[in-house]
Every structure is written in C-alpha cells, then in structure tokens.
Design a protein around this motif. Structure first.
Motif, PDB file in Angstrom:
ATOM      1  N   CYS A  36       0.798  -1.219   0.000  1.00 35.81           N
ATOM      2  CA  CYS A  36       0.000   0.000   0.000  1.00 35.81           C
ATOM      3  C   CYS A  36       0.835   1.275   0.000  1.00 35.81           C
ATOM      4  O   CYS A  36       0.293   2.349  -0.172  1.00 35.81           O
ATOM      5  N   ASP A  37       2.126   1.185   0.208  1.00 35.48           N
ATOM      6  CA  ASP A  37       2.961   2.377   0.373  1.00 35.48           C
ATOM      7  C   ASP A  37       2.381   3.231   1.489  1.00 35.48           C
ATOM      8  O   ASP A  37       2.233   2.765   2.584  1.00 35.48           O
ATOM      9  N   LEU A  38       2.051   4.504   1.186  1.00 37.38           N
ATOM     10  CA  LEU A  38       1.439   5.370   2.189  1.00 37.38           C
ATOM     11  C   LEU A  38      -0.065   5.451   2.006  1.00 37.38           C
ATOM     12  O   LEU A  38      -0.752   6.055   2.795  1.00 37.38           O
ATOM     13  N   GLY A  39      -0.576   4.867   0.960  1.00 39.31           N
ATOM     14  CA  GLY A  39      -2.009   4.836   0.696  1.00 39.31           C
ATOM     15  C   GLY A  39      -2.387   3.435   0.275  1.00 39.31           C
ATOM     16  O   GLY A  39      -1.542   2.573   0.126  1.00 39.31           O
ATOM     17  N   CYS A  40      -3.660   3.205   0.108  1.00 44.96           N
ATOM     18  CA  CYS A  40      -4.130   1.889  -0.312  1.00 44.96           C
ATOM     19  C   CYS A  40      -5.023   2.036  -1.527  1.00 44.96           C
ATOM     20  O   CYS A  40      -5.812   2.961  -1.611  1.00 44.96           O
ATOM     21  N   GLY A  41      -4.906   1.103  -2.433  1.00 47.56           N
ATOM     22  CA  GLY A  41      -5.710   1.121  -3.638  1.00 47.56           C
ATOM     23  C   GLY A  41      -6.993   0.336  -3.483  1.00 47.56           C
ATOM     24  O   GLY A  41      -7.120  -0.522  -2.606  1.00 47.56           O
ATOM     25  N   LEU A  42      -7.932   0.632  -4.332  1.00 47.59           N
ATOM     26  CA  LEU A  42      -9.229  -0.030  -4.327  1.00 47.59           C
ATOM     27  C   LEU A  42      -9.084  -1.549  -4.428  1.00 47.59           C
ATOM     28  O   LEU A  42      -9.769  -2.288  -3.730  1.00 47.59           O
ATOM     29  N   THR A  43      -8.167  -2.014  -5.260  1.00 51.94           N
ATOM     30  CA  THR A  43      -7.994  -3.464  -5.430  1.00 51.94           C
ATOM     31  C   THR A  43      -7.493  -4.133  -4.149  1.00 51.94           C
ATOM     32  O   THR A  43      -7.812  -5.294  -3.901  1.00 51.94           O
ATOM     33  N   ASP A  44      -6.734  -3.395  -3.337  1.00 55.42           N
ATOM     34  CA  ASP A  44      -6.283  -3.950  -2.060  1.00 55.42           C
ATOM     35  C   ASP A  44      -7.481  -4.320  -1.187  1.00 55.42           C
ATOM     36  O   ASP A  44      -7.511  -5.371  -0.560  1.00 55.42           O
ATOM     37  N   PHE A  45      -8.488  -3.436  -1.145  1.00 52.24           N
ATOM     38  CA  PHE A  45      -9.660  -3.676  -0.305  1.00 52.24           C
ATOM     39  C   PHE A  45     -10.547  -4.768  -0.874  1.00 52.24           C
ATOM     40  O   PHE A  45     -11.123  -5.546  -0.127  1.00 52.24           O
ATOM     41  N   ILE A  46     -10.649  -4.816  -2.194  1.00 45.20           N
ATOM     42  CA  ILE A  46     -11.464  -5.849  -2.826  1.00 45.20           C
ATOM     43  C   ILE A  46     -10.916  -7.227  -2.460  1.00 45.20           C
ATOM     44  O   ILE A  46     -11.666  -8.129  -2.098  1.00 45.20           O
ATOM     45  N   GLN A  47      -9.609  -7.376  -2.510  1.00 43.15           N
ATOM     46  CA  GLN A  47      -8.974  -8.661  -2.190  1.00 43.15           C
ATOM     47  C   GLN A  47      -9.067  -8.992  -0.702  1.00 43.15           C
ATOM     48  O   GLN A  47      -9.394 -10.113  -0.328  1.00 43.15           O
ATOM     49  N   LYS A  48      -8.794  -8.017   0.153  1.00 41.33           N
ATOM     50  CA  LYS A  48      -8.767  -8.282   1.593  1.00 41.33           C
ATOM     51  C   LYS A  48     -10.155  -8.513   2.173  1.00 41.33           C
ATOM     52  O   LYS A  48     -10.323  -9.316   3.088  1.00 41.33           O
ATOM     53  N   LEU A  49     -11.149  -7.785   1.678  1.00 40.03           N
ATOM     54  CA  LEU A  49     -12.498  -7.891   2.234  1.00 40.03           C
ATOM     55  C   LEU A  49     -13.368  -8.898   1.494  1.00 40.03           C
ATOM     56  O   LEU A  49     -14.446  -9.235   1.961  1.00 40.03           O
ATOM     57  N   ASN A  50     -12.913  -9.326   0.332  1.00 44.53           N
ATOM     58  CA  ASN A  50     -13.663 -10.280  -0.488  1.00 44.53           C
ATOM     59  C   ASN A  50     -15.077  -9.767  -0.797  1.00 44.53           C
ATOM     60  O   ASN A  50     -16.063 -10.485  -0.638  1.00 44.53           O
ATOM     61  N   ILE A  51     -15.157  -8.493  -1.181  1.00 49.60           N
ATOM     62  CA  ILE A  51     -16.411  -7.900  -1.617  1.00 49.60           C
ATOM     63  C   ILE A  51     -16.181  -7.226  -2.962  1.00 49.60           C
ATOM     64  O   ILE A  51     -15.050  -6.959  -3.337  1.00 49.60           O
ATOM     65  N   GLY A  52     -17.244  -6.960  -3.670  1.00 49.89           N
ATOM     66  CA  GLY A  52     -17.146  -6.423  -5.017  1.00 49.89           C
ATOM     67  C   GLY A  52     -16.716  -4.970  -5.085  1.00 49.89           C
ATOM     68  O   GLY A  52     -16.835  -4.215  -4.119  1.00 49.89           O
ATOM     69  N   ALA A  53     -16.226  -4.598  -6.246  1.00 42.18           N
ATOM     70  CA  ALA A  53     -15.741  -3.236  -6.472  1.00 42.18           C
ATOM     71  C   ALA A  53     -16.811  -2.173  -6.233  1.00 42.18           C
ATOM     72  O   ALA A  53     -16.518  -1.137  -5.617  1.00 42.18           O
ATOM     73  N   PRO A  54     -18.053  -2.353  -6.682  1.00 44.99           N
ATOM     74  CA  PRO A  54     -19.065  -1.323  -6.424  1.00 44.99           C
ATOM     75  C   PRO A  54     -19.310  -1.103  -4.926  1.00 44.99           C
ATOM     76  O   PRO A  54     -19.483   0.035  -4.477  1.00 44.99           O
ATOM     77  N   THR A  55     -19.288  -2.184  -4.157  1.00 48.93           N
ATOM     78  CA  THR A  55     -19.488  -2.068  -2.713  1.00 48.93           C
ATOM     79  C   THR A  55     -18.315  -1.347  -2.063  1.00 48.93           C
ATOM     80  O   THR A  55     -18.501  -0.469  -1.212  1.00 48.93           O
ATOM     81  N   VAL A  56     -17.108  -1.700  -2.457  1.00 46.27           N
ATOM     82  CA  VAL A  56     -15.926  -1.020  -1.920  1.00 46.27           C
ATOM     83  C   VAL A  56     -15.956   0.458  -2.292  1.00 46.27           C
ATOM     84  O   VAL A  56     -15.686   1.314  -1.455  1.00 46.27           O
ATOM     85  N   SER A  57     -16.315   0.757  -3.521  1.00 44.58           N
ATOM     86  CA  SER A  57     -16.407   2.162  -3.958  1.00 44.58           C
ATOM     87  C   SER A  57     -17.397   2.935  -3.100  1.00 44.58           C
ATOM     88  O   SER A  57     -17.144   4.083  -2.727  1.00 44.58           O
ATOM     89  N   HIS A  58     -18.528   2.314  -2.791  1.00 50.24           N
ATOM     90  CA  HIS A  58     -19.525   2.963  -1.927  1.00 50.24           C
ATOM     91  C   HIS A  58     -18.942   3.253  -0.548  1.00 50.24           C
ATOM     92  O   HIS A  58     -19.105   4.351  -0.007  1.00 50.24           O
ATOM     93  N   HIS A  59     -18.261   2.266   0.019  1.00 49.43           N
ATOM     94  CA  HIS A  59     -17.666   2.458   1.349  1.00 49.43           C
ATOM     95  C   HIS A  59     -16.591   3.546   1.323  1.00 49.43           C
ATOM     96  O   HIS A  59     -16.514   4.361   2.252  1.00 49.43           O
ATOM     97  N   ILE A  60     -15.791   3.577   0.281  1.00 51.39           N
ATOM     98  CA  ILE A  60     -14.763   4.615   0.141  1.00 51.39           C
ATOM     99  C   ILE A  60     -15.422   5.987   0.079  1.00 51.39           C
ATOM    100  O   ILE A  60     -14.985   6.937   0.742  1.00 51.39           O
ATOM    101  N   LYS A  61     -16.498   6.093  -0.687  1.00 52.60           N
ATOM    102  CA  LYS A  61     -17.221   7.365  -0.811  1.00 52.60           C
ATOM    103  C   LYS A  61     -17.727   7.830   0.552  1.00 52.60           C
ATOM    104  O   LYS A  61     -17.634   9.016   0.892  1.00 52.60           O
ATOM    105  N   GLU A  62     -18.255   6.924   1.346  1.00 49.77           N
ATOM    106  CA  GLU A  62     -18.751   7.273   2.674  1.00 49.77           C
ATOM    107  C   GLU A  62     -17.617   7.750   3.590  1.00 49.77           C
ATOM    108  O   GLU A  62     -17.789   8.692   4.363  1.00 49.77           O
ATOM    109  N   LEU A  63     -16.463   7.113   3.502  1.00 49.75           N
ATOM    110  CA  LEU A  63     -15.310   7.536   4.307  1.00 49.75           C
ATOM    111  C   LEU A  63     -14.803   8.908   3.865  1.00 49.75           C
ATOM    112  O   LEU A  63     -14.393   9.723   4.694  1.00 49.75           O
ATOM    113  N   VAL A  64     -14.836   9.169   2.566  1.00 54.31           N
ATOM    114  CA  VAL A  64     -14.442  10.484   2.048  1.00 54.31           C
ATOM    115  C   VAL A  64     -15.434  11.537   2.518  1.00 54.31           C
ATOM    116  O   VAL A  64     -15.046  12.624   2.984  1.00 54.31           O
ATOM    117  N   ASN A  65     -16.729  11.248   2.429  1.00 50.20           N
ATOM    118  CA  ASN A  65     -17.760  12.196   2.850  1.00 50.20           C
ATOM    119  C   ASN A  65     -17.661  12.529   4.336  1.00 50.20           C
ATOM    120  O   ASN A  65     -18.036  13.620   4.755  1.00 50.20           O
TER     121      ASN A  65
END
Length: 96
Positions: A36-65
């Motif tokens: 992840c270096d100093l940040g983490c990519g979307l694919t890192d979360f998809i693999q670690k959480l075993n959930i789909g990209a749209p769901t991860v994107s939604h969660h990322i959006k909520e954390l940003v908001n």
C-alpha cells in the motif's frame, strides 16, 4: 470542535467494512505496508475484504464524505490516504 463532523465520522465507521478499510489505511500509514505504500488502492480492499468493487467504492465514498480519508485518482486507479486532520480531531475527542 464540530460535533456534526465527529458524528459523521462515527456513523461512517459504524459499518464493519468501512471500519476495516479505515483500519487498513491507518496500518498502511503507520507501518508503510509494502503493498500500500502510504495509501491503499481499491484493489487492495477488494482482495482483503472479499467484496465487489461497487461495494468497496460505496464504502470509500462514505469515508471520504466523513472526511476520514482522501482519494487520489490516477487514471483508472484510486489510492486512498488517511486524513490527518480528522484523525487528530478524533484523538482529541477521545482525550477530552
């Protein structure tokens, strides 16, 4: 300190997947995890959480908001970074 911002952060972190994503970003920041270096990519979360990209994107959006993280887009890739200002606010909240 703005209580609404703190409440929004708690609301965002009340979801187990969002909490896990936030924890991964914190761990990457504090340990500078190689993948992840100093940040983490979307694919890192998809693999670690075993959930789909749209769901991860939604969660990322909520954390940003909730101002917990920031996102940097590089082409089709997205990298997530810890928002230090909000992390400091949360630390202050818990130290009071």
């Amino acid at each position: 300190m703005n209580n609404q911002k703190i409440a929004n952060a708690f609301k965002a972190l009340s979801n187990p997947n969002r909490l896990r994503i936030y924890q991964e970003i914190v761990a990457a920041r504090s340990k500078q995890v190689e993948s992840c270096d100093l940040g983490c990519g979307l694919t890192d979360f998809i693999q670690k959480l075993n959930i789909g990209a749209p769901t991860v994107s939604h969660h990322i959006k909520e954390l940003v908001n909730a101002d917990l993280i920031t996102v940097e887009r590089q082409g089709k890739f997205m990298t997530c970074y810890l928002n230090d200002a909000m992390r400091d606010r949360l630390k202050l909240f818990f130290s009071e």
